[in-house]
Write a protein that holds these residues in place. Structure first.
Motif, PDB file in Angstrom:
ATOM      1  N   ILE A 246     -64.522 -38.152  18.635  1.00  0.00           N
ATOM      2  CA  ILE A 246     -64.415 -38.198  20.092  1.00  0.00           C
ATOM      3  C   ILE A 246     -63.422 -37.135  20.589  1.00  0.00           C
ATOM      4  O   ILE A 246     -63.685 -36.407  21.553  1.00  0.00           O
ATOM      5  CB  ILE A 246     -64.011 -39.615  20.560  1.00  0.00           C
ATOM      6  CG1 ILE A 246     -65.139 -40.601  20.231  1.00  0.00           C
ATOM      7  CG2 ILE A 246     -63.703 -39.635  22.051  1.00  0.00           C
ATOM      8  CD1 ILE A 246     -64.756 -42.058  20.357  1.00  0.00           C
ATOM      9  N   ALA A 247     -62.297 -37.031  19.862  1.00  0.00           N
ATOM     10  CA  ALA A 247     -61.290 -36.048  20.262  1.00  0.00           C
ATOM     11  C   ALA A 247     -61.822 -34.625  20.120  1.00  0.00           C
ATOM     12  O   ALA A 247     -61.566 -33.760  20.959  1.00  0.00           O
ATOM     13  CB  ALA A 247     -60.030 -36.230  19.426  1.00  0.00           C
ATOM     14  N   GLY A 249     -64.754 -33.633  20.609  1.00  0.00           N
ATOM     15  CA  GLY A 249     -65.702 -33.321  21.677  1.00  0.00           C
ATOM     16  C   GLY A 249     -65.041 -32.837  22.953  1.00  0.00           C
ATOM     17  O   GLY A 249     -65.604 -32.021  23.678  1.00  0.00           O
ATOM     18  N   GLY A 250     -63.843 -33.353  23.251  1.00  0.00           N
ATOM     19  CA  GLY A 250     -63.180 -32.989  24.512  1.00  0.00           C
ATOM     20  C   GLY A 250     -64.024 -33.416  25.701  1.00  0.00           C
ATOM     21  O   GLY A 250     -64.757 -34.414  25.618  1.00  0.00           O
ATOM     22  N   TRP A 251     -63.928 -32.685  26.801  1.00  0.00           N
ATOM     23  CA  TRP A 251     -64.669 -33.068  28.001  1.00  0.00           C
ATOM     24  C   TRP A 251     -66.153 -32.726  27.897  1.00  0.00           C
ATOM     25  O   TRP A 251     -66.999 -33.512  28.283  1.00  0.00           O
ATOM     26  CB  TRP A 251     -64.075 -32.368  29.239  1.00  0.00           C
ATOM     27  CG  TRP A 251     -62.815 -33.030  29.710  1.00  0.00           C
ATOM     28  CD1 TRP A 251     -61.544 -32.605  29.484  1.00  0.00           C
ATOM     29  CD2 TRP A 251     -62.717 -34.238  30.458  1.00  0.00           C
ATOM     30  NE1 TRP A 251     -60.639 -33.479  30.037  1.00  0.00           N
ATOM     31  CE2 TRP A 251     -61.333 -34.503  30.661  1.00  0.00           C
ATOM     32  CE3 TRP A 251     -63.647 -35.143  30.988  1.00  0.00           C
ATOM     33  CZ2 TRP A 251     -60.859 -35.608  31.351  1.00  0.00           C
ATOM     34  CZ3 TRP A 251     -63.171 -36.246  31.686  1.00  0.00           C
ATOM     35  CH2 TRP A 251     -61.801 -36.479  31.862  1.00  0.00           C
ATOM     36  N   CYS A 278     -70.458 -38.287  21.671  1.00  0.00           N
ATOM     37  CA  CYS A 278     -69.215 -37.868  22.330  1.00  0.00           C
ATOM     38  C   CYS A 278     -68.735 -36.527  21.782  1.00  0.00           C
ATOM     39  O   CYS A 278     -68.215 -35.694  22.517  1.00  0.00           O
ATOM     40  CB  CYS A 278     -68.110 -38.912  22.129  1.00  0.00           C
ATOM     41  SG  CYS A 278     -68.316 -40.342  23.181  1.00  0.00           S
ATOM     42  N   ILE A 283     -66.991 -36.034  26.719  1.00  0.00           N
ATOM     43  CA  ILE A 283     -66.767 -37.239  27.514  1.00  0.00           C
ATOM     44  C   ILE A 283     -67.904 -37.370  28.531  1.00  0.00           C
ATOM     45  O   ILE A 283     -68.423 -38.456  28.779  1.00  0.00           O
ATOM     46  CB  ILE A 283     -65.400 -37.152  28.229  1.00  0.00           C
ATOM     47  CG1 ILE A 283     -64.271 -37.093  27.190  1.00  0.00           C
ATOM     48  CG2 ILE A 283     -65.213 -38.334  29.170  1.00  0.00           C
ATOM     49  CD1 ILE A 283     -62.908 -36.804  27.784  1.00  0.00           C
ATOM     50  N   GLY A 286     -70.897 -38.727  26.832  1.00  0.00           N
ATOM     51  CA  GLY A 286     -70.638 -40.103  26.425  1.00  0.00           C
ATOM     52  C   GLY A 286     -70.736 -41.044  27.616  1.00  0.00           C
ATOM     53  O   GLY A 286     -71.373 -42.106  27.551  1.00  0.00           O
ATOM     54  N   LEU A 287     -70.097 -40.655  28.722  1.00  0.00           N
ATOM     55  CA  LEU A 287     -70.110 -41.509  29.907  1.00  0.00           C
ATOM     56  C   LEU A 287     -71.511 -41.573  30.512  1.00  0.00           C
ATOM     57  O   LEU A 287     -71.902 -42.593  31.075  1.00  0.00           O
ATOM     58  CB  LEU A 287     -69.106 -40.996  30.944  1.00  0.00           C
ATOM     59  CG  LEU A 287     -67.630 -41.107  30.514  1.00  0.00           C
ATOM     60  CD1 LEU A 287     -66.703 -40.689  31.659  1.00  0.00           C
ATOM     61  CD2 LEU A 287     -67.281 -42.522  30.052  1.00  0.00           C
TER      62      LEU A 287
ATOM     63  N   ALA B  29     -64.593 -46.247  29.390  1.00  0.00           N
ATOM     64  CA  ALA B  29     -64.381 -44.885  29.881  1.00  0.00           C
ATOM     65  C   ALA B  29     -62.917 -44.494  29.744  1.00  0.00           C
ATOM     66  O   ALA B  29     -62.583 -43.391  29.277  1.00  0.00           O
ATOM     67  CB  ALA B  29     -64.820 -44.793  31.330  1.00  0.00           C
ATOM     68  N   ILE B  32     -62.190 -43.842  26.070  1.00  0.00           N
ATOM     69  CA  ILE B  32     -62.719 -42.562  25.590  1.00  0.00           C
ATOM     70  C   ILE B  32     -61.796 -41.420  26.036  1.00  0.00           C
ATOM     71  O   ILE B  32     -61.434 -40.544  25.243  1.00  0.00           O
ATOM     72  CB  ILE B  32     -64.156 -42.304  26.115  1.00  0.00           C
ATOM     73  CG1 ILE B  32     -65.132 -43.315  25.506  1.00  0.00           C
ATOM     74  CG2 ILE B  32     -64.615 -40.886  25.795  1.00  0.00           C
ATOM     75  CD1 ILE B  32     -66.522 -43.241  26.101  1.00  0.00           C
ATOM     76  N   ILE B  33     -61.420 -41.472  27.300  1.00  0.00           N
ATOM     77  CA  ILE B  33     -60.550 -40.407  27.812  1.00  0.00           C
ATOM     78  C   ILE B  33     -59.199 -40.452  27.117  1.00  0.00           C
ATOM     79  O   ILE B  33     -58.619 -39.425  26.769  1.00  0.00           O
ATOM     80  CB  ILE B  33     -60.410 -40.532  29.356  1.00  0.00           C
ATOM     81  CG1 ILE B  33     -61.775 -40.241  29.994  1.00  0.00           C
ATOM     82  CG2 ILE B  33     -59.349 -39.578  29.891  1.00  0.00           C
ATOM     83  CD1 ILE B  33     -61.871 -40.603  31.456  1.00  0.00           C
ATOM     84  N   ILE B  35     -58.589 -41.464  24.036  1.00  0.00           N
ATOM     85  CA  ILE B  35     -58.715 -40.895  22.683  1.00  0.00           C
ATOM     86  C   ILE B  35     -58.899 -39.378  22.759  1.00  0.00           C
ATOM     87  O   ILE B  35     -58.262 -38.620  22.036  1.00  0.00           O
ATOM     88  CB  ILE B  35     -59.929 -41.509  21.937  1.00  0.00           C
ATOM     89  CG1 ILE B  35     -59.701 -42.992  21.669  1.00  0.00           C
ATOM     90  CG2 ILE B  35     -60.209 -40.776  20.616  1.00  0.00           C
ATOM     91  CD1 ILE B  35     -60.949 -43.731  21.197  1.00  0.00           C
ATOM     92  N   SER B  36     -59.774 -38.963  23.644  1.00  0.00           N
ATOM     93  CA  SER B  36     -60.178 -37.571  23.663  1.00  0.00           C
ATOM     94  C   SER B  36     -59.144 -36.655  24.299  1.00  0.00           C
ATOM     95  O   SER B  36     -58.939 -35.531  23.853  1.00  0.00           O
ATOM     96  CB  SER B  36     -61.508 -37.458  24.407  1.00  0.00           C
ATOM     97  OG  SER B  36     -61.992 -36.158  24.308  1.00  0.00           O
ATOM     98  N   VAL B  37     -58.499 -37.142  25.356  1.00  0.00           N
ATOM     99  CA  VAL B  37     -57.583 -36.266  26.092  1.00  0.00           C
ATOM    100  C   VAL B  37     -56.118 -36.602  25.818  1.00  0.00           C
ATOM    101  O   VAL B  37     -55.350 -35.749  25.373  1.00  0.00           O
ATOM    102  CB  VAL B  37     -57.876 -36.338  27.614  1.00  0.00           C
ATOM    103  CG1 VAL B  37     -56.937 -35.412  28.378  1.00  0.00           C
ATOM    104  CG2 VAL B  37     -59.319 -35.979  27.889  1.00  0.00           C
ATOM    105  N   GLY B  40     -55.743 -36.702  22.171  1.00  0.00           N
ATOM    106  CA  GLY B  40     -56.636 -35.669  21.618  1.00  0.00           C
ATOM    107  C   GLY B  40     -56.014 -34.826  20.523  1.00  0.00           C
ATOM    108  O   GLY B  40     -56.584 -34.685  19.443  1.00  0.00           O
ATOM    109  N   TRP B  43     -55.477 -36.573  17.118  1.00  0.00           N
ATOM    110  CA  TRP B  43     -56.687 -36.774  16.306  1.00  0.00           C
ATOM    111  C   TRP B  43     -57.254 -35.452  15.805  1.00  0.00           C
ATOM    112  O   TRP B  43     -57.746 -35.370  14.693  1.00  0.00           O
ATOM    113  CB  TRP B  43     -57.746 -37.543  17.101  1.00  0.00           C
ATOM    114  CG  TRP B  43     -57.330 -38.952  17.389  1.00  0.00           C
ATOM    115  CD1 TRP B  43     -57.048 -39.497  18.601  1.00  0.00           C
ATOM    116  CD2 TRP B  43     -57.113 -39.987  16.427  1.00  0.00           C
ATOM    117  NE1 TRP B  43     -56.679 -40.802  18.469  1.00  0.00           N
ATOM    118  CE2 TRP B  43     -56.704 -41.137  17.141  1.00  0.00           C
ATOM    119  CE3 TRP B  43     -57.215 -40.072  15.040  1.00  0.00           C
ATOM    120  CZ2 TRP B  43     -56.400 -42.340  16.520  1.00  0.00           C
ATOM    121  CZ3 TRP B  43     -56.911 -41.270  14.425  1.00  0.00           C
ATOM    122  CH2 TRP B  43     -56.507 -42.385  15.155  1.00  0.00           C
ATOM    123  N   LYS B  44     -57.189 -34.439  16.656  1.00  0.00           N
ATOM    124  CA  LYS B  44     -57.713 -33.141  16.210  1.00  0.00           C
ATOM    125  C   LYS B  44     -56.921 -32.614  15.018  1.00  0.00           C
ATOM    126  O   LYS B  44     -57.479 -32.018  14.107  1.00  0.00           O
ATOM    127  CB  LYS B  44     -57.666 -32.124  17.347  1.00  0.00           C
ATOM    128  CG  LYS B  44     -58.913 -32.180  18.223  1.00  0.00           C
ATOM    129  CD  LYS B  44     -58.955 -31.012  19.170  1.00  0.00           C
ATOM    130  CE  LYS B  44     -59.342 -31.485  20.548  1.00  0.00           C
ATOM    131  NZ  LYS B  44     -59.109 -30.503  21.577  1.00  0.00           N
TER     132      LYS B  44
END
Lengths: 393, 710
Positions: A246-247, A249-251, A278, A283, A286-287, B29, B32-33, B35-37, B40, B43-44
């Motif tokens: 998920i990370a 993938g970013g936005w 994702c 994101i 995914g959303l 949502a 997800i944000i 984790i990802s942002v 981020g 994890w990367k």
């Protein structure tokens, strides 16, 4: 464009649902093609196309099944429901006793002469939801009554769920939850719903104790370790890899086919396909997928609000809830909001026969929406249409 | 309840459900944000710890078989490196079973006590889960693990879970292959060496065939240059190279090797070579190249037969005689000048090796007595004026280039040309070339000439590989190739054949005669290092010939190098080796004849009579082919015929913890069994195991076991 127009004109029922289903199908093919890349190397000598073709075949077959169900009058199911349910119970017992074991769980039975296995719980799910929808709709007038309304619903739910529990707790819980929500929407008394909930908890406790004594019958150890991993660790290896995906993938994602984590996730094409979506579509992607499932729910709620009490409305709602709960559960595992369940993302994950059952559900929902449209055009209530057709069928 | 109230009740319930799902979607949502942002980077970074690359997958290099397509001259044995990811197993299972695993690991592979193993695994797991230093997800368990070791490890606690689900026990295996020559030094140089660089022999020449197509797999790099496949490579279909079937015959090779070895030892020679060829086909049935290593041990280190060009000496006189015959300058009865064994050509004296006291004699006698003077005189007389004619004849006899053997890097014979090599063409060149000096060639090139003579003039391309096999099916078959239909007229070939037979009957090889069969050949003795006066004289002794004389089946050359002692003549050193090998071939043929008769005899009763011990599927196939009933139970079976002539075999007792009883088992199966038990195997003899150096039931402890075959 003409062809699209033709299809558009030809298809009746809720166009939004058709669109959602189509988009999920496309996502499915894209994501499975990408995620199966690693598996293809492993098992098919690098032939990813094999899985692409296989998934396209299943999705096409699924859509065929969906179209059949859509053309089939859903009132037929109402009539068949008691018989189907009656047949389901021995089928589940047979599975427990003689089913095929895959990944150490006995959930499957082999269908002779086509060399495929089906999960009997998929069959049970469908018949139970149809049966509950029927029961709820015909008992609407006295729905608050314990003996005449609640008990006839409670008993089949309990039996079917208990029979699924030993091999597949997740599916049983999912079905149980679906039935509870259907009853909730079907105006069953709060106190009975709480009673049922309590029954569920007691039932779980009994199953747990049985599992302690006969570990080979019930997979209690698997559940405990999964719950432990969820509560006390970072989620374990799989979840860690899912989060990295998920990370990554970013936005906006790394692009179709560019997933890196598919090489590390144990079932990138099934349990963790959402993480791959994702990673590749970000994101945003995914959303969007999450939104598709939510929209499906919104459309079905639209049907129910327009035609309360109708068998079709409750049926569509039940089937839709089952799909959406499963989708949400799958997504919540991927983002570490639930312990690992083994539930797939409906319609999107790779997997043959389960796609067919999902498409059957969607076909029934579409069939209902078709008659809802007819009712609106004729300024009738759906129940009137149902009464009319029930006699003629 | 009025309808409206019912509808309202339903509506609000529906909206509650909708609200719950919208809320859940919002939480998802947000997560997800998150984790990802928000997380981020964290994890990367975790991802970058794991570096991956596409790397070639180890392939199973093809086998090199002997001519029976069964005996393995070189094969690949797979072995594994075992590592463990202590994080992979589930929490509960890990702590439940780690003690048992540690205890087992302390037994095999050992290296640590049970307590140390446990501490290592537990602390690595803890460090990984907490993200601390000391996290090792790739703990070395054992190296060089073979199939039986692998099975043993997979029976350990925790590792057992691999059978339930992959990664569940944290078990990682990295496969690679080791090249083995089951017959060790037998034809070792011909088979060659497989290694990263400077490969030699068939391994080199057929490398692309043997190695097959290369494939790549995604591998993860760990510190120390270690690559571990992301997916278990043993799950793939093994990528196999092609097998090659050579022309080498194991029993013959064994005989040639042993006889040559004895000779090198006995005469304290520097080395020796023997090449045995099938006359009609040019197929090399045995090729031994022995030399001494620095520490004096004798082994296959250098390919004399193929790569060592030297002055052939008297064996070339046959070519000189054939040139004279072809040009019509002389026949066997032509009188030539012997000059009492000593003659001056220009400024150089030439001597015959033995004293014969003859002034003149026939050309036949010159060859039989191997008179240098006799041959040189007539050659000088006839060719001095037209040296090109002699050169052209040598080209015609097949010395115009490499023999074309299917090994890489063969050179052409070196033969001076009278005009092109004018500067080094002397008055002495013709007489000296005539008896094997001032020209050089490999033993194989000399042999190929003799083979053509034996084959009634037909020059064959020597052949070492007869087929390429892929997936147990013959993919390509190499038929014998005729290089030249005839190197000389049939009449002259027959004359030379008679003269070479005369060498054995009346001449220098008389001592080798046999009363059981007839053969033909020529001795040779070459002085080496003669250019330096102070150097101690060294000799190469050789013998080239073929048998049986009337319908030749085999041709052979034997050269023994660097002889310093009292014995150095071709007929005394090389001849006896030639003779003994020849004797063996007749003995083997006799045996085969007897065996054939037995088969014919038993063919009438339809059934099998005897005992069997080996690999079940093999017997299944063989007896099926023979139409003999066969029932075997087990993988390795042992048994024999029942009264009806059907074969029944029970499970053979082969366990991983004791040396099995192998008597009666074929060499190939025995090697397979023992090497899988981790033993090193040495073989002596041919056939089935009759005796073993370590008796059955003894503990296995990486020993070397010698099997005596019969």
């Amino acid at each position: 464009m003409n062809a699209v127009h033709n299809i558009y004109d030809h298809l009746k029922g809720d166009k939004a649902i058709w669109l959602i289903v189509g988009l999920l199908g496309i996502f499915s093919i894209l994501a499975v093609y990408s995620a199966a890349g690693s598996m293809a190397f492993k098992e098919r000598d690098g032939n990813t196309e094999f899985y692409l073709v296989q998934q396209i075949v299943f999705i096409t077959l699924g859509f065929g099944v969906m179209y059949l169900c859509y053309n089939f009058h859903y009132m037929q199911y109402s009539r068949l429901a008691p018989i189907l349910l009656f047949l389901t119970i021995p089928l589940l017992v047979y599975t427990i006793a003689f089913g095929t074991e895959i990944n150490e769980a006995r959930r499957w039975i082999s269908i002779p002469w086509i060399d495929k296995t089906i999960q009997t719980s998929d069959v049970a799910k469908l018949t139970l939801i149809i049966f509950i929808a029927r029961s709820l709709s015909i008992r609407q007038e006295y729905i608050k009554d314990f003996k005449n309304a609640f008990l006839p619903i409670l008993i089949p739910v309990t039996i079917v769920c208990m029979l699924i529990v030993p091999a597949d707790l997740s599916t049983a819980a999912l079905l149980f939850g679906t039935c509870l929500l259907m009853m909730f929407i079907g105006r069953v008394s709060f106190k009975y719903i709480f009673l049922l909930l309590l029954l569920g908890v007691v039932g779980m406790a009994i199953v747990f104790l049985v599992g302690q004594v006969f570990p080979e019958v019930v997979r209690v150890d698997t559940w405990i370790s999964r719950i432990n991993a969820f509560l006390y660790t970072d989620g374990g290896y799989q979840i860690e890899q899912s989060k990295i995906a998920i990370a990554n993938g970013g936005w906006i994602g790394s692009g179709p086919g560019n997933s890196f984590q598919k090489n590390y996730l144990p079932y990138p094409y099934a349990d963790f396909i959402y993480s791959i979506i994702c990673e590749e579509y970000g994101i945003v992607g995914g959303l969007f997928v999450l939104g598709l499932y939510l929209m499906l729910l919104v459309r079905c709620i639209g049907i129910v609000t327009r035609c309360p009490k109708a068998f079709g409305a409750i049926l569509a709602m039940g089937l839709c809830l089952n799909l959406v709960i499963q989708a949400f559960a799958n997504i919540m595992v991927s983002v570490h909001l639930l312990p690992v369940t083994g539930l797939t993302l409906p319609l999107v994950s790779m997997g043959g026969t389960s796609i067919l059952f999902t498409c059957m559900s969607l076909g029934i929902i579409l069939s209902v929406s078709k008659y809802v449209e007819e009712a609106q055009e004729k300024h009738l209530d759906l129940i009137q249409i149902e009464d009319r057709d029930a006699d003629s069928l | 309840m009025p309808e409206n109230a019912k509808k309202n009740e339903l509506l609000y319930r529906v909206y509650v459900v909708l609200f719950v799902f919208v809320a859940l979607a919002a939480v998802i949502a947000w997560k997800i944000i998150d984790i990802s942002v928000v997380e981020g980077e964290y994890w990367k970074n975790k991802r970058e710890e794991r570096y991956m690359e596409w790397r070639p997958v180890p392939t199973l290099r093809g086998n090199i078989y002997a001519d029976d397509a069964q005996s393995l001259l070189a094969t690949s044995v797979e072995f594994f490196e075992i590592r463990m990811d202590p994080v992979s197993p589930r929490e509960s299972e890990f702590y439940e079973q780690v003690d048992g695993l540690a205890k087992a690991l302390a037994q095999y592979p050992g290296r640590r006590s049970a307590r140390e193993w446990r501490d290592l695994l537990v602390s690595a797991r803890k460090a990984c889960i907490k993200g601390q230093k000391g996290c090792n997800r790739n703990i070395l368990i054992a190296r060089d693990v073979d199939q039986s070791g692998l099975e043993k490890l997979l029976s350990y606690p925790l590792f057992k879970l691999e059978k339930v689900a992959k990664y569940r026990g944290g078990f990682k295996k990295i496969k690679s292959f080791k090249r083995k020559k089951p017959f060790e030094s037998l034809a070792a140089r011909t088979v060659g060496e497989y290694r990263d660089a400077n490969m030699v022999g068939l391994e080199n020449s057929y490398d692309t065939v043997l190695k097959g197509e290369e494939k790549e797999a995604l591998m993860q790099r760990f510190p120390g240059g270690l690559y571990v496949p992301v997916y278990d490579p043993t799950d793939f279909e093994i990528i196999k190279g092609r097998d090659i079937v050579t022309t080498i015959n194991v029993p013959l090779q064994d005989i040639v090797h042993n006889e040559l070895y004895k000779s090198v030892q006995e005469h304290n020679a520097e080395g020796a070579v023997a090449v045995l060829m099938e006359v009609k086909t040019g197929r090399i049935k045995a090729m031994s190249n022995l030399s001494r290593s620095k520490n004096g041990s004798i082994g296959e280190y250098h390919n004399y037969a193929f790569a060592d060009r030297s002055e052939p000496g008297s064996t070339i006189k046959a070519a000189s005689v054939l040139a004279l015959l072809e040009d019509g300058f002389a026949d066997e009865n032509t009188l030539v000048d012997f000059n009492y064994g000593k003659k001056k050509f220009w400024d150089l004296w030439m001597k015959d090796s033995g004293s014969h006291g003859l002034k003149t004699g026939t050309l036949q006698m010159a060859l039989e007595k191997s008179s240098n003077v006799g041959i040189a005189s007539v050659m000088q007389e006839k060719y001095a004026a037209n040296p090109e004619m002699y050169y052209d004849r040598m080209m015609q006899f097949g010395f115009d280039g490499p023999t074309g053997l299917d090994l890489e890097g063969e050179g052409a014979p070196y033969i001076k040309h009278p005009t092109r090599d004018k500067k080094i063409w002397y008055g002495t060149t013709i007489p000296w070339m005539a008896h094997g000096y001032e020209l050089s060639m490999t033993p194989l090139q000399v042999l190929n000439f003799y083979n053509a003579v034996a084959n009634d003039g037909k020059l064959m391309k020597p052949q070492l590989v007869q087929a390429i096999i892929y997936n147990e099916e013959v993919e390509q078959e190499f038929k014998p190739i005729v290089k030249r239909k005839s190197i000389a007229s049939r009449d002259n070939i027959n004359r030379l054949q008679r003269m070479l037979k005369g060498v054995v009957d009346n001449g220098t090889a008389r001592s080798l005669r046999s009363d059981r069969y007839e053969f033909a050949g020529k001795t040779g003795t070459t002085k080496v290092g003669y250019s330096k006066a102070d150097e101690e004289a060294k000799y190469n002794a050789s013998f080239a010939g073929y048998w049986p004389a009337d319908n030749p089946e085999y041709s052979m050359i034997v050269v023994v190098y660097g002889l310093k002692g009292a014995k150095y003549y071709g007929n005394v050193v090389a001849g006896p080796v030639f003779k003994r090998i020849m004797d063996w071939t007749f003995a083997i043929e006799g045996e085969e004849l007897m065996r054939d008769e037995q088969v014919i005899a038993s063919g009438d009763v339809r059934g099998y009579d005897g005992e069997i011990y080996g690999f079940d599927p093999d017997f299944d196939r063989v007896f099926d082919d023979l139409d003999v009933g066969y029932v075997g139970s087990g993988r390795w079976v042992r048994g024999g015929n029942d009264p009806e002539g059907d074969v029944r075999a029970g499970k053979a007792k082969i366990t991983v913890d004791a040396v099995p009883d192998l008597s009666g088992m074929g060499a190939r199966d025995a090697i397979y069994v023992l090497e899988n038990l981790g033993m090193d195997v040495k073989l002596e003899g041919v056939g089935k195991v009759s005796r073993q150096s370590i008796s059955p039931g003894k503990n296995i402890d990486n020993q070397v076991i010698t099997l005596y075959l019969n």
